[in-house]
Design a protein around this motif. Structure first.
Motif, short mmCIF file in Angstrom:
data_model
loop_
_atom_site.label_atom_id
_atom_site.label_comp_id
_atom_site.label_asym_id
_atom_site.label_seq_id
_atom_site.Cartn_x
_atom_site.Cartn_y
_atom_site.Cartn_z
N CYS A 160 0.84 -1.20 0.00
CA CYS A 160 0.00 0.00 0.00
C CYS A 160 0.87 1.24 0.00
O CYS A 160 1.77 1.38 0.84
N ILE A 161 0.62 2.15 -0.94
CA ILE A 161 1.43 3.37 -1.06
C ILE A 161 0.72 4.59 -0.49
O ILE A 161 1.23 5.71 -0.59
N GLY A 162 -0.44 4.39 0.11
CA GLY A 162 -1.13 5.50 0.77
C GLY A 162 -1.58 6.61 -0.17
O GLY A 162 -1.59 7.78 0.20
N CYS A 163 -1.97 6.25 -1.38
CA CYS A 163 -2.36 7.27 -2.36
C CYS A 163 -3.72 7.87 -2.07
O CYS A 163 -4.00 9.02 -2.43
N GLY A 164 -4.61 7.08 -1.45
CA GLY A 164 -5.95 7.57 -1.14
C GLY A 164 -7.01 7.19 -2.15
O GLY A 164 -8.15 7.64 -2.03
N ALA A 165 -6.66 6.37 -3.13
CA ALA A 165 -7.66 5.97 -4.13
C ALA A 165 -8.82 5.23 -3.49
O ALA A 165 -9.97 5.36 -3.94
N CYS A 166 -8.54 4.46 -2.44
CA CYS A 166 -9.60 3.72 -1.76
C CYS A 166 -10.63 4.68 -1.17
O CYS A 166 -11.83 4.44 -1.23
N VAL A 167 -10.15 5.78 -0.60
CA VAL A 167 -11.04 6.78 -0.02
C VAL A 167 -11.86 7.46 -1.11
O VAL A 167 -13.08 7.65 -0.98
N ALA A 168 -11.20 7.83 -2.20
CA ALA A 168 -11.88 8.53 -3.30
C ALA A 168 -12.91 7.64 -3.98
O ALA A 168 -13.92 8.13 -4.50
N ALA A 169 -12.69 6.33 -3.98
CA ALA A 169 -13.61 5.40 -4.65
C ALA A 169 -14.82 5.07 -3.80
O ALA A 169 -15.86 4.64 -4.32
N CYS A 170 -14.71 5.28 -2.51
CA CYS A 170 -15.76 4.87 -1.58
C CYS A 170 -16.83 5.94 -1.46
O CYS A 170 -16.54 7.14 -1.31
N LYS A 171 -18.10 5.54 -1.48
CA LYS A 171 -19.21 6.49 -1.34
C LYS A 171 -19.20 7.17 0.03
O LYS A 171 -19.69 8.28 0.17
N ASN A 172 -18.63 6.49 1.02
CA ASN A 172 -18.56 7.05 2.36
C ASN A 172 -17.18 7.63 2.67
O ASN A 172 -16.92 8.01 3.82
N ALA A 173 -16.31 7.68 1.67
CA ALA A 173 -14.94 8.16 1.88
C ALA A 173 -14.29 7.43 3.05
O ALA A 173 -13.71 8.04 3.95
N SER A 174 -14.38 6.10 3.01
CA SER A 174 -13.82 5.28 4.08
C SER A 174 -12.33 5.03 3.87
O SER A 174 -11.88 4.85 2.74
N ALA A 175 -11.59 4.99 4.97
CA ALA A 175 -10.16 4.68 4.92
C ALA A 175 -9.88 3.28 5.45
O ALA A 175 -8.76 2.98 5.87
N MET A 176 -10.89 2.44 5.42
CA MET A 176 -10.75 1.09 5.97
C MET A 176 -9.68 0.27 5.25
O MET A 176 -8.92 -0.46 5.89
N LEU A 177 -9.60 0.38 3.93
CA LEU A 177 -8.63 -0.43 3.21
C LEU A 177 -7.21 0.01 3.54
O LEU A 177 -6.33 -0.82 3.79
N PHE A 178 -6.97 1.31 3.56
CA PHE A 178 -5.65 1.82 3.92
C PHE A 178 -5.26 1.40 5.32
O PHE A 178 -4.18 0.84 5.55
N THR A 179 -6.13 1.66 6.29
CA THR A 179 -5.82 1.36 7.68
C THR A 179 -5.63 -0.12 7.90
O THR A 179 -4.71 -0.55 8.61
N SER A 180 -6.47 -0.93 7.26
CA SER A 180 -6.36 -2.38 7.44
C SER A 180 -5.08 -2.93 6.83
O SER A 180 -4.49 -3.88 7.35
N ALA A 181 -4.62 -2.33 5.74
CA ALA A 181 -3.36 -2.77 5.15
C ALA A 181 -2.20 -2.50 6.10
O ALA A 181 -1.29 -3.32 6.25
N LYS A 182 -2.23 -1.32 6.74
CA LYS A 182 -1.16 -0.96 7.67
C LYS A 182 -1.22 -1.78 8.95
O LYS A 182 -0.19 -2.05 9.57
N VAL A 183 -2.42 -2.20 9.35
CA VAL A 183 -2.56 -3.09 10.49
C VAL A 183 -2.10 -4.50 10.12
O VAL A 183 -1.37 -5.16 10.87
#
Length: 248
Positions: A160-183
């Motif tokens: 994960c490079i922390g680009c934020g695409a997951c947030v931008a793609a989510c209707k709720n602007a969720s950071a779950m994918l980023f955070t879960s990758a780092k966990v």
């Protein structure tokens, strides 16, 4: 190719923004998307106009800073590539391309196409590390045997490079994918188990404090992720969080 560009222009964080139309001729298919924007900016500067501000650094798909919303998709129409790796051959002569910054309350616009993604840094600072005492006779981490499947999954999460695409793609602007990758990159390794409880609790707490939304379960984040980070990491983080909550 001749392209018709609709680009979000915004003077600063406190000013209202708007879409501005540009026409660019002579675009070649082998150009990257950022090279195309470079040419546009050269033309604007030569006319005495303000160039379009956009983020970039490595231009090798590693740093994650070149994040743009292109025709409604983070990083554009290609898959498993960042904006800097997107080539203009993905578009056709006469196409209209809408270029915007990533949209999320937790990613405020700084100027034009640049957003402030320091919220990700604060989530990482909350627990995305391992505290190691390097004094005395420490054990070399390379000497600790790790199941290959676990090591491979940890490496996949760490891409994960922390680009934020997951947030931008989510209707709720969720950071779950980023955070879960780092966990996950630590949860799967023995070195990460010592601080596992504090890590997941602190990172999830910071994620919520930053104003990111809840997971929609639609899977758009995985589809748009340039590194193909799997949704299984979210499931793992949920298990880690539940376990940490039960331990108190």
């Amino acid at each position: 190719m001749k392209l018709y560009l609709k680009i979000w222009r915004q003077k600063d964080a406190s000013s209202p923004g708007k879409i501005v139309d540009y026409t660019l001729d002579g675009v070649e298919g082998d150009m990257s998307f950022l090279e195309m924007l470079d040419i546009l900016n050269e033309e604007l500067v030569s006319k005495g106009e303000e160039p379009v501000e956009f983020d970039h650094d490595c231009r090798e798909g590693i740093c994650g800073t070149c994040s743009l919303q292109i025709n409604g998709e983070p990083h554009g129409p290609d898959r498993l590539v960042t904006t800097c790796q997107l080539h203009m051959r993905k578009f056709n002569d006469g196409d209209t391309i809408v270029i915007e910054p990533f949209r999320a309350n937790a990613f405020p616009v700084i100027k034009d196409l640049i957003v402030d993604r320091s919220a990700f840094d604060r989530i990482q600072q909350a627990g995305g590390y391992i505290s190691v005492n390097t004094s005395g006779n420490t054990v070399d981490a390379n000497c600790i045997p790790i199941n290959k499947h676990d090591a491979d999954e940890a490496m996949d999460a760490a891409t994960c490079i922390g680009c934020g695409a997951c947030v931008a793609a989510c209707k709720n602007a969720s950071a779950m994918l980023f955070t879960s990758a780092k966990v996950s990159q630590f949860a799967l390794l023995p070195q990460g188990r010592i601080e596992a409880v504090e890590r997941v609790q602190n990172m999830v707490r910071q994620m919520d404090l930053e104003g990111f939304g809840n997971c929609t379960n639609t899977g758009a984040c995985e589809v748009e992720c340039p590194k193909g980070i799997s949704l299984t990491n979210i499931a793992r983080m949920n298990r880690e969080y539940l376990s940490a909550s039960l331990k108190g």
